[in-house]
Design an enzyme around this catalytic site. Structure first.
Site, short mmCIF file in Angstrom:
data_model
loop_
_atom_site.label_atom_id
_atom_site.label_comp_id
_atom_site.label_asym_id
_atom_site.label_seq_id
_atom_site.Cartn_x
_atom_site.Cartn_y
_atom_site.Cartn_z
N ARG A 177 57.95 67.98 -16.94
CA ARG A 177 56.99 67.47 -15.52
C ARG A 177 55.72 68.41 -15.69
O ARG A 177 55.62 69.61 -16.14
CB ARG A 177 57.78 67.80 -14.29
CG ARG A 177 58.06 69.51 -14.30
CD ARG A 177 59.03 69.66 -13.15
NE ARG A 177 59.61 70.91 -13.20
CZ ARG A 177 59.19 72.11 -12.71
NH1 ARG A 177 57.71 72.25 -12.58
NH2 ARG A 177 59.84 73.16 -12.79
N SER A 178 54.69 67.58 -15.20
CA SER A 178 53.23 68.20 -15.26
C SER A 178 52.68 68.96 -16.69
O SER A 178 52.97 68.08 -17.54
CB SER A 178 53.17 69.43 -14.14
OG SER A 178 51.74 69.71 -14.00
N LEU A 179 52.50 70.05 -16.79
CA LEU A 179 52.19 70.65 -18.18
C LEU A 179 53.36 70.57 -19.23
O LEU A 179 53.38 69.99 -20.26
CB LEU A 179 51.70 72.18 -18.06
CG LEU A 179 51.62 72.97 -19.43
CD1 LEU A 179 50.50 72.15 -20.07
CD2 LEU A 179 51.29 74.35 -19.17
N TRP A 200 56.42 63.32 -17.12
CA TRP A 200 56.38 63.09 -15.64
C TRP A 200 55.09 63.74 -15.36
O TRP A 200 55.09 65.08 -15.11
CB TRP A 200 57.56 63.78 -14.85
CG TRP A 200 57.60 63.78 -13.60
CD1 TRP A 200 56.60 63.34 -12.73
CD2 TRP A 200 58.67 64.45 -12.58
NE1 TRP A 200 57.37 63.41 -11.55
CE2 TRP A 200 58.27 64.08 -11.52
CE3 TRP A 200 60.00 65.15 -13.09
CZ2 TRP A 200 59.05 64.57 -10.40
CZ3 TRP A 200 60.64 65.60 -11.91
CH2 TRP A 200 60.37 65.31 -10.72
#
Length: 279
Positions: A177-179, A200
């Site tokens: 998720r994210s990074l 994500w």
């Protein structure tokens, strides 16, 4: 509060609160005492006998978790010699293994403990999980700041997981998720043992760095252990670029992104254009 809940027999509530303490500890070090954030706390190699408030809380939370999490250790030769890392491996409490498994990758300034609620969703569906702190995250950060070769650490986790009898080594996926979504793309492209990839809110590159909010830029500066804003910018834009590797991504890949995410949604198109062999 956690000790009071535990004394009253409220183990599950105490466990949930204990799981949040390491994340709060990590954030306190950056937000309230940035001058000390890069030097003081050494990570505990294995969580079995924790000695700090951060790992101590996680250690207390492991036995009563439902299902219980098992701490494990491993090592990766990286930034400063051989770095020993703990990770957590809960298995579904129902059904018989070997289980399909998701390796969960956190985002910018995250800790493995942040994945607790997401773990529960996967475990309830019969999917085992492995979470860990990578470079620039949680317990690893005091030793190793953000790096571009995060896949080496993810692969070390797979080395460990695929040898366990309760883990189905033919069904290991990576979820970020994210990074962590960026790291998931990189990990799946460079380690063919992953059979699926979920990114994500991830990205292929950080060409949009100048559009990041001041708070996010400060976070980048922190996790890269940079002295100046320009140094941080250069490191992030150099290290966070997986475009040259996306042609190696050949497993089913699901990308989820929000229109109002700080990372522009155009990053989805970049991945689609370059990951031409990913179903």
């Amino acid at each position: 509060m956690v000790r009071a809940l535990d004394a009253d027999g409220c183990q599950l509530r105490a466990t949930r609160r204990d799981s949040r303490v390491p994340w709060a500890h990590h954030q306190r070090r950056r937000v309230f005492r940035p001058g000390l954030a890069r030097c003081a706390v050494r990570p505990v190699p294995v969580v079995r006998r924790p000695t700090s408030s951060r790992t101590g809380a996680q250690g207390r939370a492991l036995p009563p978790r439902s299902p219980a999490a098992e701490p494990a250790g491993g090592s990766v030769r990286g930034h400063r010699g051989r770095c020993h890392r703990p990770w957590l491996r809960p298995n579904p409490s129902t059904g018989e293994g070997p289980f399909p498994t998701a390796v969960l990758l956190g985002g910018l300034e995250s800790t493995k403990e942040e994945s607790y609620q997401f773990e529960q969703q996967l475990l309830a569906r019969g999917i085992a999980t492995v979470t860990f702190d990578g470079p620039g995250q949680g317990e690893m950060f005091p030793e190793v700041p953000l790096r571009g070769d995060y896949e080496r650490y993810t692969s070390a986790v797979v080395d460990y997981a695929e040898k366990l009898p309760e883990i189905d080594s033919s069904r290991i996926a990576v979820v970020g998720r994210s990074l962590g979504g960026h790291y998931a793309l990189r990990s799946a492209a460079l380690d063919d043992r992953f059979i699926a990839c979920i990114s994500w809110g991830g990205f292929a590159d950080m060409d949009s760095y100048d559009e990041e909010t001041p708070m996010t830029k400060e976070s980048w500066k922190y996790v890269t252990a940079s002295s100046t804003d320009e140094e941080s910018r250069e490191r992030v834009m150099t290290l966070m670029d997986v475009r040259s590797e996306l042609h190696k991504l050949r497993v089913p890949t699901y990308i989820q992104h929000g229109m109002h995410d700080e990372v522009p949604v155009s990053e989805v198109e970049v991945v689609k254009q370059l990951a031409v062999d990913a179903p």
